[in-house]
Design an enzyme around this catalytic site. Structure first.
Site, short mmCIF file in Angstrom:
data_model
loop_
_atom_site.label_atom_id
_atom_site.label_comp_id
_atom_site.label_asym_id
_atom_site.label_seq_id
_atom_site.Cartn_x
_atom_site.Cartn_y
_atom_site.Cartn_z
CG ASN A 123 -3.67 -1.19 -13.08
OD1 ASN A 123 -3.60 -1.45 -11.88
ND2 ASN A 123 -2.86 -1.75 -13.99
CD GLU B 19 4.97 1.71 -9.00
OE1 GLU B 19 4.40 0.91 -9.75
OE2 GLU B 19 5.28 1.43 -7.81
CG HIS C 193 1.81 -2.18 -15.69
ND1 HIS C 193 1.82 -3.38 -15.00
CD2 HIS C 193 2.59 -2.36 -16.78
CE1 HIS C 193 2.57 -4.26 -15.66
NE2 HIS C 193 3.07 -3.65 -16.73
N GLY D 112 0.78 -1.24 0.00
CA GLY D 112 0.00 0.00 0.00
C GLY D 112 0.81 1.28 0.00
C1 GRF Z 1 3.33 -1.32 -7.48
O1 GRF Z 1 4.63 -1.45 -8.01
C2 GRF Z 1 2.30 -1.39 -8.59
O2 GRF Z 1 2.72 -0.78 -9.79
C3 GRF Z 1 2.19 -2.86 -8.79
O3 GRF Z 1 2.17 -3.39 -7.48
C4 GRF Z 1 2.96 -2.54 -6.64
C5 GRF Z 1 2.15 -2.18 -5.44
O4 GRF Z 1 2.92 -1.47 -4.51
N1 GRF Z 1 1.01 -3.27 -9.53
P1 GRF Z 1 2.23 -0.91 -3.17
O5 GRF Z 1 1.36 -1.99 -2.62
O6 GRF Z 1 1.41 0.32 -3.54
O7 GRF Z 1 3.38 -0.55 -2.30
#
Ligand code: GRF
Length: 195
Positions: free
Chosen positions: A109, A180, A111, A12
């Site tokens: 989403n 991200e 990715h 998360g």
């Molecule tokens: C992230 O790298 C996302 O892109 C992928 O899963 C990971 C989740 O990270 N699908 P978190 O749970 O938000 O730390």
């Protein structure tokens, strides 16, 4: 205030980026609910600490083949919170038409790869290996609208991430996650402003 539902399956950290940016006043939104596909997801602790309602909806064994019942159950659970936008932030289950049709053009989403690259799981590790083989020069992160095809759909925003020759996988993962955390916030802001 626009309402956002965040779907998670693990740590998360991207959810936390949304929580922190909303708390700082830099993102005008309210997280109406956090739904996890796993009861042991640390993201649920983050949500509870922030006072956000949570739901857990694991996939049952008899739903592995036919996801339609799960998709409908998930959509119904979410509709109770009237979200304007559904954000998949580390949600590790595929959602199908039975879910997407209930939130048309309102599901995005995150990715950890560039559009069209490394769809599915372990995208950062696959990019790292492809770099080692000399097949790619860099990787990236994207946020896209969700369609039935996995990690496809119109791109909301994306950002390339450089790979250094001596990068370990964990060094690359750390760099990708940092990108991200900013990109998910920017994407949610962009889409909410467009609604
Ligand atoms: C992230 O790298 C996302 O892109 C992928 O899963 C990971 C989740 O990270 N699908 P978190 O749970 O938000 O730390």
């Amino acid at each position: 205030m626009k309402r956002v539902a965040v779907l998670i399956s693990g740590n998360g950290s991207n959810l936390q980026a949304l929580i922190d940016t909303i708390a700082s006043g830099d993102l005008e939104a309210e997280i109406a609910v956090v739904v996890s596909s796993r009861a042991d997801a640390h993201g649920l602790v983050r949500a509870a600490t922030a006072g956000i309602p949570t739901e857990v909806l694991p996939l049952a064994k008899n739903q592995l083949e036919d996801r339609s019942a799960y998709d409908v159950a998930l959509a119904t659970r979410l509709e109770a919170y009237s979200p304007d936008l559904v954000v998949l932030a580390g949600w590790m289950l595929i959602v199908g038409p039975g879910f997407l049709d209930r939130f048309p053009n309102r599901v995005i989403n995150l990715h950890p790869a560039m559009p069209g690259a490394f769809p599915g799981t372990k995208a950062i590790a696959r990019a790292h290996a492809a770099y080692q083989r000399g097949e790619i020069k860099r990787t990236g992160v994207m946020v896209h609208y969700v369609v039935a095809e996995v990690d496809a759909g119109p791109v909301v925003t994306m950002e390339p991430v450089p790979i250094q020759p001596d990068d370990s996988l964990s060094e690359l993962e750390e760099r990708v996650h940092l990108v991200e955390h900013n990109l998910i916030v920017a994407a949610v802001d962009m889409v909410l402003r467009s609604l």
